[in-house]
Write a protein that holds these residues in place. Structure first.
Motif, short mmCIF file in Angstrom:
data_model
loop_
_atom_site.label_atom_id
_atom_site.label_comp_id
_atom_site.label_asym_id
_atom_site.label_seq_id
_atom_site.Cartn_x
_atom_site.Cartn_y
_atom_site.Cartn_z
N LEU A 74 0.82 -1.20 0.00
CA LEU A 74 0.00 0.00 0.00
C LEU A 74 0.86 1.26 0.00
N GLN A 78 0.71 4.75 -2.29
CA GLN A 78 0.68 6.08 -1.69
C GLN A 78 1.84 6.94 -2.21
N HIS A 110 -4.45 -2.07 -4.76
CA HIS A 110 -3.81 -2.86 -3.72
C HIS A 110 -4.44 -4.25 -3.71
#
Length: 161
Positions: A74, A78, A110
């Motif tokens: 993740l 980001q 994701h």
């Protein structure tokens, strides 16, 4: 609506090894190309970045335009989306990824680690290689064939390490 290829990418880091891997499949799960390569011991996020970067280069070089990207980090998503994450030590690699993405019609998602079994296997395999390698359906690592078949029929796998 265009047909999308799926790119899964991953990195693997241990105490004295690191590697990256990825796989590009068509809309029915057939492998188009898989790849893996070694890295010097590094941070996990760097291995993840390298797995994605190599996959994007392959997509661009082969003219694949419609790509659904799946990663299990993740933090990587980001970083790419600039969501309050800054990694100055990897600036140039992040920039290369961000320059490669606009050439594609892509979406990035994701996926939980269990859904990324094929590339987890490839990243670990990459850590044992001497140099980056690409694999077609004729020379896939034996263990990867099993993971690909499990993915095609939607069965989970039991993690071995």
């Amino acid at each position: 609506m265009p047909t999308y290829l799926k790119l899964n990418a991953d990195g693997s880091v241990g105490i004295s090894f690191a590697g990256f891997g990825g796989i590009i499949r068509d809309n029915v799960g057939q492998v188009i190309v898989a790849y893996a390569g070694p890295l010097s011991p590094c941070k996990v996020i760097f291995a993840e970045l390298m797995g994605l970067l190599k996959g994007l280069y392959i997509c661009n070089n082969r003219g694949f335009l419609n790509i659904e990207i799946e990663v299990d980090a993740l933090l990587l998503i980001q970083i790419i989306k600039n969501v309050d994450v800054f990694c100055p030590q990897f600036f140039y690699f992040i920039r290369k990824i961000c320059m490669a993405l606009p050439t594609l019609n892509y979406m990035i998602n994701h996926v939980f680690r269990q859904g990324n079994a094929c590339v987890d296997c490839l990243a670990k395999h990459g850590s044992r290689l001497e140099e980056d390698m690409e694999f077609g359906t004729d020379n896939l690592p034996h263990i990867l064939k099993g993971f690909v078949n499990l993915d095609k029929i939607g069965l989970p796998y039991i993690r071995s390490g």
